[in-house]
Design a protein around this motif. Sequence first.
Motif, short mmCIF file in Angstrom:
data_model
loop_
_atom_site.label_atom_id
_atom_site.label_comp_id
_atom_site.label_asym_id
_atom_site.label_seq_id
_atom_site.Cartn_x
_atom_site.Cartn_y
_atom_site.Cartn_z
N THR A 40 -2.38 0.10 -5.12
CA THR A 40 -1.83 1.43 -5.39
C THR A 40 -1.50 1.60 -6.87
O THR A 40 -1.22 0.64 -7.57
N LEU A 41 -1.49 2.84 -7.31
CA LEU A 41 -1.15 3.13 -8.71
C LEU A 41 0.35 3.02 -8.95
O LEU A 41 0.79 2.69 -10.05
N TYR A 42 1.14 3.29 -7.93
CA TYR A 42 2.60 3.30 -8.07
C TYR A 42 3.17 2.22 -7.16
O TYR A 42 3.69 2.49 -6.07
N PHE A 43 3.05 0.99 -7.65
CA PHE A 43 3.36 -0.20 -6.86
C PHE A 43 4.82 -0.22 -6.39
O PHE A 43 5.11 -0.44 -5.21
N ASP A 44 5.76 0.00 -7.31
CA ASP A 44 7.18 -0.07 -6.96
C ASP A 44 7.54 0.97 -5.89
O ASP A 44 8.31 0.69 -4.97
N LEU A 45 7.02 2.17 -6.05
CA LEU A 45 7.27 3.23 -5.07
C LEU A 45 6.68 2.85 -3.72
O LEU A 45 7.29 3.08 -2.66
N CYS A 46 5.50 2.25 -3.73
CA CYS A 46 4.85 1.82 -2.50
C CYS A 46 5.71 0.81 -1.75
O CYS A 46 5.95 0.93 -0.54
N VAL A 47 6.18 -0.20 -2.47
CA VAL A 47 7.01 -1.24 -1.85
C VAL A 47 8.30 -0.63 -1.31
O VAL A 47 8.73 -0.92 -0.18
N LYS A 48 8.92 0.24 -2.09
CA LYS A 48 10.16 0.89 -1.67
C LYS A 48 9.95 1.74 -0.41
O LYS A 48 10.82 1.78 0.48
N THR A 49 8.79 2.38 -0.32
CA THR A 49 8.50 3.24 0.83
C THR A 49 8.26 2.43 2.10
O THR A 49 8.73 2.79 3.19
N LEU A 50 7.55 1.32 1.98
CA LEU A 50 7.08 0.59 3.15
C LEU A 50 7.97 -0.55 3.60
O LEU A 50 8.00 -0.90 4.79
N LEU A 51 8.71 -1.16 2.68
CA LEU A 51 9.49 -2.36 3.00
C LEU A 51 10.48 -2.17 4.16
O LEU A 51 10.64 -3.09 4.98
N PRO A 52 11.15 -1.03 4.27
CA PRO A 52 12.10 -0.87 5.39
C PRO A 52 11.45 -0.96 6.77
O PRO A 52 12.15 -1.18 7.77
N TYR A 53 10.14 -0.83 6.84
CA TYR A 53 9.45 -0.85 8.14
C TYR A 53 8.85 -2.21 8.48
O TYR A 53 8.17 -2.35 9.49
N ALA A 54 9.10 -3.20 7.63
CA ALA A 54 8.51 -4.53 7.85
C ALA A 54 9.60 -5.55 8.16
O ALA A 54 10.66 -5.56 7.55
N ASN A 55 9.32 -6.43 9.12
CA ASN A 55 10.19 -7.56 9.42
C ASN A 55 9.33 -8.71 9.92
O ASN A 55 8.15 -8.54 10.20
N LYS A 56 9.93 -9.89 10.04
CA LYS A 56 9.15 -11.09 10.37
C LYS A 56 8.54 -11.02 11.76
O LYS A 56 7.52 -11.65 12.04
N ASP A 57 9.17 -10.29 12.66
CA ASP A 57 8.69 -10.23 14.04
C ASP A 57 7.53 -9.24 14.21
O ASP A 57 6.71 -9.39 15.11
N GLU A 58 7.49 -8.24 13.34
CA GLU A 58 6.42 -7.24 13.47
C GLU A 58 6.07 -6.67 12.10
O GLU A 58 6.74 -5.77 11.60
N LEU A 59 5.02 -7.22 11.51
CA LEU A 59 4.53 -6.70 10.24
C LEU A 59 3.55 -5.58 10.53
O LEU A 59 2.56 -5.78 11.23
N PRO A 60 3.79 -4.38 10.01
CA PRO A 60 2.93 -3.23 10.31
C PRO A 60 1.48 -3.47 9.89
O PRO A 60 1.21 -4.09 8.86
N SER A 61 0.56 -2.97 10.68
CA SER A 61 -0.86 -3.08 10.35
C SER A 61 -1.19 -2.19 9.16
O SER A 61 -0.42 -1.27 8.83
#
Length: 207
Positions: A40-61
């Motif tokens: 992505t062009l806006y890496f920090d924004l991407c991580v900030k947007t997606l990180l709340p939806y990821a955890n060790k038990d279920e990493l989003p596809s």
Amino acid sequence: MAPQMIFSLLILSLTIFGFLGAVESRSRARTYIEAQCRTTLYFDLCVKTLLPYANKDELPSPQKLAQISLTTCLAKTRFTKAYVDMVAKSLNKTKNPGEYQALEDCLHQINNGMNQITLSVKELQQMGKDGEEKFSWHESNVQSWISAALTDTTTCMDGILGDEIGSKKKIMIKARFLNVKQLASNSIALFTRFTARHRASRAIKNP
């Protein structure tokens, strides 16, 4: 060793192990999301947007991550529209014809963008559910609609950032549109990553 001290040490050990497990979980989730956001062009924004939806038990596809990014973009577009609409209503159509017209034109572009992103979200949800033969068709639709929404956002920004709009209003509107533009750009990158991985997976299964 007194039973009370043994019990205290046991509790301390469990607390430490729990903390280390939580740190490991967050670290694994962040590593995964950062890998997905690399294109992505806006890496920090991407991580900030997606990180709340990821955890060790279920990493989003990859498909789910593209969906999350698009849905976030749609929500931000709606907030931006509401703000621009509020500013437009605060203007006097007779005393501020230039400002008023610029905002009216912008609202038209926002509505177009919202419709295109909404279509993209629905289309992405359908991908993979109605057969592989329709995958490319859905892909083309999503790419076209997100690109069109990105163009609408840019057009609106170009039209509204002239001398007609007051400086404070321009700053607020520009900040909101930049956020929408960056989210749309990231969504295209994440969607492209998803479709590429999907094709690679199909090629391995059906050499």
